[in-house]
Design a protein around this motif. Structure first.
Motif, short mmCIF file in Angstrom:
data_model
loop_
_atom_site.label_atom_id
_atom_site.label_comp_id
_atom_site.label_asym_id
_atom_site.label_seq_id
_atom_site.Cartn_x
_atom_site.Cartn_y
_atom_site.Cartn_z
N GLU A 395 -15.20 44.68 -40.91
CA GLU A 395 -15.25 44.75 -39.45
C GLU A 395 -15.34 43.37 -38.81
O GLU A 395 -15.53 43.25 -37.60
CB GLU A 395 -16.45 45.59 -39.02
CG GLU A 395 -16.32 47.07 -39.40
CD GLU A 395 -17.54 47.88 -39.05
OE1 GLU A 395 -18.62 47.26 -38.91
OE2 GLU A 395 -17.43 49.11 -38.91
N ILE A 396 -15.24 42.32 -39.61
CA ILE A 396 -15.33 40.95 -39.11
C ILE A 396 -13.99 40.26 -39.29
O ILE A 396 -13.36 40.34 -40.36
CB ILE A 396 -16.42 40.16 -39.86
CG1 ILE A 396 -17.81 40.77 -39.60
CG2 ILE A 396 -16.41 38.70 -39.46
CD1 ILE A 396 -18.27 40.68 -38.17
N CYS A 397 -13.55 39.57 -38.26
CA CYS A 397 -12.33 38.76 -38.35
C CYS A 397 -12.62 37.56 -39.25
O CYS A 397 -13.55 36.79 -38.99
CB CYS A 397 -11.91 38.30 -36.95
SG CYS A 397 -10.58 37.07 -36.96
N GLU A 398 -11.86 37.42 -40.31
CA GLU A 398 -12.11 36.38 -41.30
C GLU A 398 -11.99 34.99 -40.70
O GLU A 398 -12.73 34.07 -41.07
CB GLU A 398 -11.14 36.52 -42.47
CG GLU A 398 -11.41 35.61 -43.65
CD GLU A 398 -12.75 35.92 -44.33
OE1 GLU A 398 -13.32 34.99 -44.94
OE2 GLU A 398 -13.21 37.06 -44.24
N LEU A 399 -11.09 34.80 -39.75
CA LEU A 399 -10.86 33.48 -39.17
C LEU A 399 -11.94 33.10 -38.17
O LEU A 399 -12.55 32.02 -38.26
CB LEU A 399 -9.49 33.44 -38.48
CG LEU A 399 -9.15 32.14 -37.74
CD1 LEU A 399 -9.04 30.98 -38.72
CD2 LEU A 399 -7.86 32.29 -36.93
N THR A 400 -12.21 33.98 -37.22
CA THR A 400 -13.12 33.63 -36.11
C THR A 400 -14.57 34.03 -36.35
O THR A 400 -15.46 33.63 -35.59
CB THR A 400 -12.63 34.29 -34.82
OG1 THR A 400 -12.64 35.72 -35.00
CG2 THR A 400 -11.21 33.84 -34.49
N LYS A 401 -14.82 34.89 -37.37
CA LYS A 401 -16.18 35.37 -37.71
C LYS A 401 -16.81 36.21 -36.60
O LYS A 401 -18.04 36.33 -36.52
CB LYS A 401 -17.12 34.20 -38.05
CG LYS A 401 -16.59 33.27 -39.13
CD LYS A 401 -16.26 34.01 -40.42
CE LYS A 401 -15.72 33.05 -41.48
NZ LYS A 401 -15.26 33.76 -42.69
N ILE A 402 -15.96 36.76 -35.71
CA ILE A 402 -16.45 37.74 -34.75
C ILE A 402 -15.82 39.08 -35.11
O ILE A 402 -15.00 39.18 -36.03
CB ILE A 402 -16.12 37.35 -33.30
CG1 ILE A 402 -14.61 37.25 -33.10
CG2 ILE A 402 -16.81 36.04 -32.92
CD1 ILE A 402 -14.21 37.00 -31.67
N TYR A 403 -16.22 40.16 -34.40
CA TYR A 403 -15.72 41.49 -34.74
C TYR A 403 -14.21 41.58 -34.56
O TYR A 403 -13.62 40.90 -33.72
CB TYR A 403 -16.41 42.54 -33.88
CG TYR A 403 -17.88 42.69 -34.17
CD1 TYR A 403 -18.31 43.11 -35.43
CD2 TYR A 403 -18.85 42.41 -33.20
CE1 TYR A 403 -19.66 43.25 -35.71
CE2 TYR A 403 -20.19 42.54 -33.48
CZ TYR A 403 -20.59 42.95 -34.74
OH TYR A 403 -21.92 43.08 -35.02
#
Length: 567
Positions: A395-403
């Protein structure tokens, strides 16, 4: 089974009122006296031996002493049988684990057996039986009447006790059926013992008594092993159920609840240790979950800390054995305690403490089962942690580290559901898009574009904080969910974000040419805002409305601006 103080006082009063005086009256008016009881000691010894070895069938405790009591009554009369049964109460004190606080149980059982002896014996005498008769018909008929009336009156007493204590009793219960079954098996032994003793003397007691005692002992050993096997099977099933639980809270709650159902405990505590700091992670007392807070030092130097340090399970049968290292959360009336370390990956993570108000409430084999269940428990917690990490990762965007979009979709559904149920007044959604982002990638490269996406996400996350949910919708589009924010409040937040982004310098490497160097660039964002229930009470519509506001009201109007959805 708990009894009120009033019920306990009534039980003692019944004993005091009837048993001492009643025994004296029976002695004064009995046709046979102790001086006439030749061989009575051998019968009494056999009765005591029979009462020492109880066994269990279908959860019910049986003490096969009635067959000897039948023979004693037929030979010596009411007084002898009454005295014998009262003496056989001595092993009963041990089997019932009677302490000073539960002494009322002894007095009530003494009163009950006294009444059974008087009522059953009087009934048989009234019907015409003469003590010491060796007529076969009399022995069979009157001996059977004595045994059956004894059993029925016993259940009437138990039924009335539970009825008066508001326990919803059932007279024709499985206990009654099992006791009748045992009676029909042992009744011939009692009648045979009486007849055989009249012809061969005390030798009959050993010829009949020892085989039946041996059979009773074998049945007890078998029933004990069956009980252990039943507990092990339940523990195995319990382990599978723990493994099926996906969250830590579900596992913690189920663990203590099922232990309360499996074992005779009144309280259970899970003590955790994180970075050498002890605290009560979960507590359950008398069937209710409790929130407890105690100091680290108070727990460390108590029983919990000692077991954590040694790493070995331990069982205490009474308070005097552990009171010198009492944990601060254990109540003053607790007696029996089991304390078991919880291992995970060969390391002690915490301690489980189970307590009961009765002395000798737990069996030694139960300590081993609890130890096994703690292993299941630790593995289930480890699995839940891996599952949680996997879910969070998905559930986390690998690039930005947000959902990511997946999480945003679920969170939006949850927020709209709370809005519709009245838990939220409003839900506002902000959609953001980086202006001319393709030009950034073409000019500075995709690596620089990724750096901008990461910094852009950090700015939004820092500005929003815990007030809402921030996620990457896809590409260079980002979404902010703001529960309980009106449209005006959301527009103000969006404008603050727009200005912050506009004023923030982004340092990116220029590596598409022959020489690599860092450059400072500025970017802008176009933003659309929509609010529920003002614009829509459905999640996807709210999202589309904000998207429409972004492209029509902000992008097409010249970019770097905030637009609200207008119907």
């Amino acid at each position: 089974m708990n009894f009120s103080k009033k019920a306990q006082r009534i039980m003692f009063a019944l004993w005091l009122l009837f048993v001492p005086a009643g025994t004296l009256l029976v002695y004064l008016y009995s046709p046979t006296k102790p001086g006439d009881w030749e061989g009575y000691g051998a019968f009494l010894l056999l009765a005591l031996l029979s009462s020492i070895f109880p066994f269990f069938i279908a959860g019910t405790t049986f003490i096969l002493v009635i067959w000897v009591q039948i023979a004693i009554f037929l030979k010596y009369g009411i007084l002898a049988e009454l005295i014998s049964m009262q003496i056989c109460m001595i092993p009963l004190v041990y089997h019932l684990k009677i302490s000073r606080d539960t002494l009322f149980k002894y007095f009530y059982n003494s009163f009950m057996f006294f009444s059974l002896s008087i009522l059953s014996g009087s009934l048989v005498i009234y019907l015409g039986y003469e003590t010491g008769s060796i007529m076969l018909k009399d022995v069979i008929v009157y001996g059977s009447i004595f045994a059956i009336s004894y059993l029925i009156i016993n259940h009437l007493f138990l039924f009335m006790r539970e009825y008066l204590c508001n326990m919803n009793p059932v007279f024709f219960s499985k206990d009654l059926y099992w006791e009748f079954a045992c009676l029909f098996i042992t009744l011939p032994f009692g009648l045979g013992l009486y007849l055989f003793e009249n012809t061969t003397g005390t030798t009959a007691l050993w010829l009949l008594g020892l085989p039946l005692l041996s059979i009773t002992l074998l049945i007890r050993m078998y029933s004990d092993s069956e009980k252990v096997n039943a507990d092990l099977n339940e523990a195995s099933e319990f382990g599978h159920q723990l493994a099926d639980r996906m969250t830590t809270n579900e596992i913690l709650d189920m663990f203590l609840k099922r232990l309360s159902n499996m074992f005779p405990l009144n309280a259970g505590y899970i003590v955790d240790n994180i970075e050498d700091n002890f605290f009560v992670l979960r507590a359950r007392e008398d069937g209710q979950n409790k929130e407890l807070e105690f100091g680290h030092e108070d727990i460390k130097y108590s029983l919990a800390g000692k077991v954590y340090e040694k790493g070995e399970p331990i069982l205490y049968n009474k308070q005097t054995e552990w009171n010198h290292m009492r944990p601060p959360f254990l109540a003053d009336d607790m007696e029996s305690v089991m304390c078991v370390p919880i291992y995970r990956n060969q390391k002690i993570e915490g301690v489980l403490i189970l307590a009961a108000r009765d002395k000798f409430a737990f069996e030694p084999y139960q300590l081993k089962i609890i130890h096994l269940l703690c292993s299941y428990f630790a593995v289930s917690l480890e699995k839940a942690r891996y599952v949680r990490e996997a879910v969070e990762k998905s559930e986390i965007c690998e690039l930005t580290k947000i959902y990511n979009y997946r999480y945003l979709d679920n969170q939006l559904k949850s927020d709209i559901s709370k809005l519709n149920s009245g838990a939220y007044r409003t839900v506002s959604l902000i959609m953001m898009d980086i202006d001319k982002f393709k030009g950034v990638n073409d000019t500075y490269g995709h690596h620089s574009g990724n750096i901008i996406l990461q910094e852009f996400a950090n700015i939004i996350k820092q500005e929003i904080g815990s007030n809402g949910t921030v996620g990457r919708y896809g590409g260079e589009e980002f979404v902010v969910l703001l529960p309980n924010y009106s449209k005006l409040q959301a527009l103000n937040v969006a404008e603050q974000l727009r200005r912050k982004i506009e004023q923030t310098p982004f340092i990116v490497p220029l590596d598409l040419g022959e020489i690599t160097r860092d450059e400072i660039i500025f970017i802008t964002a176009s933003i659309g805002v929509s609010t529920a229930p003002e614009d829509s009470d459905e999640g996807m519509s709210l999202l589309r409305n904000a998207d429409r506001a972004l492209y029509i009201g902000a992008k097409q109007a010249g970019r770097n601006r905030v637009a609200e959805y207008v119907r």
